[in-house]
Design a protein around this motif. Structure first.
Motif, mmCIF file in Angstrom:
data_model
loop_
_atom_site.group_PDB
_atom_site.id
_atom_site.type_symbol
_atom_site.label_atom_id
_atom_site.label_comp_id
_atom_site.label_asym_id
_atom_site.label_seq_id
_atom_site.Cartn_x
_atom_site.Cartn_y
_atom_site.Cartn_z
ATOM 1 N N HIS A 1 65.456 -45.094 44.756
ATOM 2 C CA HIS A 1 65.760 -45.871 43.554
ATOM 3 C C HIS A 1 66.256 -47.287 43.844
ATOM 4 O O HIS A 1 66.731 -47.966 42.932
ATOM 5 C CB HIS A 1 66.789 -45.121 42.686
ATOM 6 N N ALA A 2 66.145 -47.737 45.087
ATOM 7 C CA ALA A 2 66.596 -49.103 45.404
ATOM 8 C C ALA A 2 65.450 -50.077 45.124
ATOM 9 O O ALA A 2 64.360 -49.942 45.708
ATOM 10 C CB ALA A 2 67.016 -49.178 46.874
ATOM 11 N N ALA A 3 65.718 -51.053 44.240
ATOM 12 C CA ALA A 3 64.661 -51.988 43.838
ATOM 13 C C ALA A 3 64.101 -52.747 45.048
ATOM 14 O O ALA A 3 62.888 -52.964 45.155
ATOM 15 C CB ALA A 3 65.216 -52.951 42.797
ATOM 16 N N HIS A 4 64.992 -53.127 45.992
ATOM 17 C CA HIS A 4 64.503 -53.931 47.119
ATOM 18 C C HIS A 4 63.551 -53.133 48.022
ATOM 19 O O HIS A 4 62.741 -53.709 48.731
ATOM 20 C CB HIS A 4 65.680 -54.492 47.946
ATOM 21 N N LEU A 5 63.650 -51.796 47.973
ATOM 22 C CA LEU A 5 62.778 -50.986 48.830
ATOM 23 C C LEU A 5 61.413 -50.731 48.197
ATOM 24 O O LEU A 5 60.518 -50.174 48.835
ATOM 25 C CB LEU A 5 63.461 -49.646 49.165
ATOM 26 N N MET A 6 61.231 -51.177 46.924
ATOM 27 C CA MET A 6 59.912 -51.049 46.269
ATOM 28 C C MET A 6 58.922 -52.055 46.833
ATOM 29 O O MET A 6 57.720 -51.864 46.776
ATOM 30 C CB MET A 6 60.059 -51.315 44.758
ATOM 31 N N ASP A 7 59.460 -53.151 47.360
ATOM 32 C CA ASP A 7 58.627 -54.290 47.753
ATOM 33 C C ASP A 7 58.356 -54.245 49.264
ATOM 34 O O ASP A 7 59.290 -54.191 50.055
ATOM 35 C CB ASP A 7 59.411 -55.568 47.379
ATOM 36 N N THR A 8 57.100 -54.307 49.664
ATOM 37 C CA THR A 8 56.788 -54.249 51.107
ATOM 38 C C THR A 8 57.316 -55.485 51.846
ATOM 39 O O THR A 8 57.414 -55.475 53.070
ATOM 40 C CB THR A 8 55.271 -54.149 51.365
ATOM 41 N N ALA A 9 57.704 -56.524 51.097
ATOM 42 C CA ALA A 9 58.300 -57.718 51.733
ATOM 43 C C ALA A 9 59.575 -57.342 52.490
ATOM 44 O O ALA A 9 59.998 -58.044 53.410
ATOM 45 C CB ALA A 9 58.605 -58.782 50.686
ATOM 46 N N TRP A 10 60.201 -56.190 52.087
ATOM 47 C CA TRP A 10 61.438 -55.754 52.763
ATOM 48 C C TRP A 10 61.185 -55.522 54.258
ATOM 49 O O TRP A 10 62.082 -55.687 55.084
ATOM 50 C CB TRP A 10 61.971 -54.485 52.093
ATOM 51 N N LEU A 11 59.933 -55.171 54.612
ATOM 52 C CA LEU A 11 59.618 -54.911 56.033
ATOM 53 C C LEU A 11 59.804 -56.166 56.889
ATOM 54 O O LEU A 11 59.981 -56.080 58.097
ATOM 55 C CB LEU A 11 58.178 -54.397 56.183
ATOM 56 N N GLY A 12 59.752 -57.361 56.232
ATOM 57 C CA GLY A 12 59.949 -58.608 56.976
ATOM 58 C C GLY A 12 61.347 -59.176 56.783
ATOM 59 O O GLY A 12 61.664 -60.258 57.312
ATOM 60 N N ASP A 13 62.187 -58.481 56.015
ATOM 61 C CA ASP A 13 63.548 -58.964 55.749
ATOM 62 C C ASP A 13 64.407 -58.798 57.013
ATOM 63 O O ASP A 13 64.321 -57.771 57.699
ATOM 64 C CB ASP A 13 64.154 -58.143 54.601
ATOM 65 N N PRO A 14 65.238 -59.806 57.351
ATOM 66 C CA PRO A 14 66.071 -59.700 58.556
ATOM 67 C C PRO A 14 66.932 -58.438 58.571
ATOM 68 O O PRO A 14 67.172 -57.858 59.628
ATOM 69 C CB PRO A 14 66.961 -60.947 58.504
ATOM 70 N N ARG A 15 67.392 -57.979 57.384
ATOM 71 C CA ARG A 15 68.222 -56.751 57.359
ATOM 72 C C ARG A 15 67.411 -55.541 57.815
ATOM 73 O O ARG A 15 67.923 -54.681 58.537
ATOM 74 C CB ARG A 15 68.769 -56.516 55.935
#
Ligand code: NDP
Length: 254
Positions: A131-145
């Motif tokens: 249910h985390a909105a930021h994990l819906m987006d594949t852009a998270w794979l490139g996020d420094p975190r």
């Protein structure tokens, strides 16, 4: 379901505080910290299989059936699901089956505590990931975190796995007592397995960036650090030649 998630986080927090309080007074009574003739126990291997099981089944049931991601799981969510299940396939199944001493016992009360904790934790982390909105987006794979968290988790997992192997090998010849572990992160700390475990869960917390991940990382510290200090003291009293420069769990610090 959001209420159940918040309740699970609250329960994990309370269990973490009570664990910290209890283990600061006395290390959890399993393994070397069990008292002779302790009653109310069951076989250690079955105990580990039982109390770790909710981590995989509660996570899987929550993720796919009870509270699945509303728009279907994203690739990031599927990756985190796979990582969690892979770790608990190891910790909940492979690790207990590799235990050397089949006659060891484990307190039933600790099994009950572990089962309840793991049920809440498996549910909370699955709900958080799904249910985390930021994990819906594949852009998270490139996020420094995500990148830093993944690197931290990979490092922690390797340290923990190597330490587990070193400890298991100490009884490879049928010996049932305790020897001084050497190699890997045991060069620096008495509980290299706990050091790796804590680092792994901080990696998970950073890469998933959820409150449940953070609470579990804090719980792992509250649970394992006092126990590592107790192990360290135990080694020093038991082995006069115990390496003097070793710390308990955090290299050069604690
Ligand atoms: P311990 O270090 O207490 O013991 C690990 C295993 O190695 C046990 O089978 C133990 O036997 C054996 N062992 C330990 N030291 C020696 C030695 N010096 N000589 C011979 N054998 C030894 O770890 P735990 O059992 O507490 O934990 C096992 C794993 O589970 C670890 O990797 C830990 O990180 C993980 N874990 C994670 C938790 C979390 O909160 N995330 C909570 C608890 C564990 P014996 O049982 O006879 O002492």
């Amino acid at each position: 379901m959001e209420t159940a998630y918040l309740a699970a986080l609250g329960i994990i927090g309370l269990l973490g505080l009570s664990t910290l309080g209890a283990t600061l007074r006395q290390a959890g009574p399993y393994g070397r910290h069990m008292t002779a003739g302790q009653t109310g126990t069951m076989p250690a291997r079955a105990a580990w299989l039982l109390f770790e099981s909710p981590q995989w089944f509660a996570f899987a049931l929550t993720f796919w059936l009870v509270a699945p991601p509303e728009a279907g799981p994203s690739s990031v969510m599927l990756f985190l699901f796979g990582l969690w299940q892979a770790h608990y396939f190891y910790r909940g199944l492979i690790y207990p089956l590799r235990m050397r001493d089949r006659h060891k016992s484990f307190p039933i009360v600790a099994v009950c505590f572990g089962f309840v904790f793991n049920l809440c934790n498996g549910f909370a982390n699955a709900y958080a990931v799904g249910h985390a909105a930021h994990l819906m987006d594949t852009a998270w794979l490139g996020d420094p975190r995500f990148i830093v968290g993944l690197a931290v988790a990979a490092f922690g997992w390797v340290v923990n796995f190597q330490a587990d192997n070193i400890l298991l090998s100490l009884r490879g010849d049928g010996f049932t007592g305790y020897r001084i572990p050497h190699g890997g992160a045991f060069r620096w700390v008495s509980s290299a397995n706990y050091f790796g475990e804590i680092v792994f869960w901080w990696g998970w917390a950073i890469m998933s960036w959820t409150p449940a991940g953070l609470v579990f990382a804090l719980f792992s510290m509250a649970n394992l650090m006092p126990r590592a200090v107790a192990h360290h003291r135990w080694y020093r009293t038991r082995f006069p030649d115990y390496p003097k420069n070793r710390r308990a769990v955090i290299p050069h610090l604690l």
